[in-house]
Scaffold this active site. Structure first.
Site, PDB file in Angstrom:
ATOM      1  N   LEU A  64      -4.960  -9.721   1.677  1.00  0.00           N
ATOM      2  CA  LEU A  64      -6.112  -9.799   2.570  1.00  0.00           C
ATOM      3  C   LEU A  64      -7.377  -9.132   2.036  1.00  0.00           C
ATOM      4  O   LEU A  64      -8.398  -9.118   2.720  1.00  0.00           O
ATOM      5  CB  LEU A  64      -5.781  -9.250   3.970  1.00  0.00           C
ATOM      6  CG  LEU A  64      -4.495  -9.800   4.617  1.00  0.00           C
ATOM      7  CD1 LEU A  64      -4.258  -9.164   5.964  1.00  0.00           C
ATOM      8  CD2 LEU A  64      -4.537 -11.306   4.722  1.00  0.00           C
ATOM      9  N   CYS A  65      -7.335  -8.566   0.830  1.00  0.00           N
ATOM     10  CA  CYS A  65      -8.551  -8.034   0.214  1.00  0.00           C
ATOM     11  C   CYS A  65      -9.380  -9.186  -0.346  1.00  0.00           C
ATOM     12  O   CYS A  65      -8.831 -10.158  -0.866  1.00  0.00           O
ATOM     13  CB  CYS A  65      -8.222  -7.066  -0.926  1.00  0.00           C
ATOM     14  SG  CYS A  65      -7.809  -5.411  -0.374  1.00  0.00           S
ATOM     15  N   HIS A  66     -10.693  -9.048  -0.240  1.00  0.00           N
ATOM     16  CA  HIS A  66     -11.599 -10.055  -0.793  1.00  0.00           C
ATOM     17  C   HIS A  66     -11.760  -9.849  -2.293  1.00  0.00           C
ATOM     18  O   HIS A  66     -11.792  -8.712  -2.760  1.00  0.00           O
ATOM     19  CB  HIS A  66     -12.978  -9.938  -0.128  1.00  0.00           C
ATOM     20  CG  HIS A  66     -12.974 -10.268   1.318  1.00  0.00           C
ATOM     21  ND1 HIS A  66     -12.639  -9.349   2.293  1.00  0.00           N
ATOM     22  CD2 HIS A  66     -13.250 -11.428   1.967  1.00  0.00           C
ATOM     23  CE1 HIS A  66     -12.715  -9.921   3.472  1.00  0.00           C
ATOM     24  NE2 HIS A  66     -13.080 -11.187   3.312  1.00  0.00           N
ATOM     25  N   MET A  83     -10.720   0.037  -1.024  1.00  0.00           N
ATOM     26  CA  MET A  83      -9.427  -0.340  -1.598  1.00  0.00           C
ATOM     27  C   MET A  83      -9.486  -0.389  -3.122  1.00  0.00           C
ATOM     28  O   MET A  83      -8.519  -0.043  -3.794  1.00  0.00           O
ATOM     29  CB  MET A  83      -8.947  -1.678  -1.026  1.00  0.00           C
ATOM     30  CG  MET A  83      -8.588  -1.610   0.450  1.00  0.00           C
ATOM     31  SD  MET A  83      -7.481  -0.254   0.898  1.00  0.00           S
ATOM     32  CE  MET A  83      -6.070  -0.602  -0.133  1.00  0.00           C
ATOM     33  N   GLU A  84     -10.622  -0.789  -3.654  1.00  0.00           N
ATOM     34  CA  GLU A  84     -10.778  -0.818  -5.106  1.00  0.00           C
ATOM     35  C   GLU A  84     -10.745   0.591  -5.685  1.00  0.00           C
ATOM     36  O   GLU A  84     -10.106   0.832  -6.716  1.00  0.00           O
ATOM     37  CB  GLU A  84     -12.074  -1.550  -5.480  1.00  0.00           C
ATOM     38  CG  GLU A  84     -12.007  -3.049  -5.286  1.00  0.00           C
ATOM     39  CD  GLU A  84     -11.984  -3.535  -3.835  1.00  0.00           C
ATOM     40  OE1 GLU A  84     -11.630  -4.699  -3.598  1.00  0.00           O
ATOM     41  OE2 GLU A  84     -12.313  -2.741  -2.915  1.00  0.00           O
ATOM     42  N   ASP A 134       3.689   6.750 -16.361  1.00  0.00           N
ATOM     43  CA  ASP A 134       4.369   5.845 -17.284  1.00  0.00           C
ATOM     44  C   ASP A 134       4.330   6.365 -18.715  1.00  0.00           C
ATOM     45  O   ASP A 134       5.336   6.324 -19.423  1.00  0.00           O
ATOM     46  CB  ASP A 134       3.739   4.453 -17.212  1.00  0.00           C
ATOM     47  CG  ASP A 134       4.430   3.467 -18.138  1.00  0.00           C
ATOM     48  OD1 ASP A 134       5.671   3.356 -18.064  1.00  0.00           O
ATOM     49  OD2 ASP A 134       3.737   2.821 -18.940  1.00  0.00           O
TER      50      ASP A 134
END
Length: 159
Positions: free
Chosen positions: A75-77, A113-114, A128
């Site tokens: 749902l992120c653009h 969100m980014e 990692d």
């Protein structure tokens, strides 16, 4: 508290329609911490890690993640970021790596969100690259530090 914007009237998840929103400069900063043993942190700082420059690799991973957030988070653009920056610093007193991300654009939707994705993926990359040396590193917290632009205005976490 505001209502959830990704839920429609029928209670279903959907992508928010931002077409009617005005463009504005939007910016967000986020951070993530990676706690590790002193020996692991010394290995990173000294540049003697057998996989190479941990900070450079994590920085690139975080920037790439910010640019691809829409592919990772439903749902992120898809956004055309004008800036994506990831900074890493060793905090020896706490035996951790602090990661801070910054994302910016001029557009119709925010970049929180980014920024969060950039910080998270950079932290995962540190893990990692160092997991062969230490498997019990701890990632967190990951949090939004600040955001500006858009209808909801300015937010800054209180330290």
């Amino acid at each position: 508290m505001s209502q959830l914007t990704h839920i429609n009237a029928d209670g279903e998840a959907n992508m928010v329609d931002v077409s009617a929103k005005d463009d504005s400069v939007r910016e967000a900063r986020a951070e993530a911490l990676v706690y590790m043993a002193e020996e692991t942190l010394r290995l990173i700082i000294s540049g003697q890690h057998h996989k190479g420059d941990v900070f450079a690799t994590a920085r690139i991973a975080g920037i790439q993640a910010a640019k691809r957030t829409w592919e990772l988070i439903p749902l992120c653009h898809p956004l055309l970021l004008s800036k994506a920056e990831v900074r890493l610093e060793a905090i020896e007193a706490e035996s951790c790596v602090r990661i801070e991300s910054l994302c910016r654009l001029r557009g119709k939707t925010g970049v929180e969100m980014e920024a969060l994705t950039a910080a998270s993926v950079a932290a995962l990359t540190v893990y990692d690259m160092c997991k062969a040396v230490q498997k019990d590193m701890v990632i967190g917290p990951v949090r939004l530090l600040e955001k500006s632009g858009g209808k909801s205005g300015h937010f800054k976490v209180e330290s």
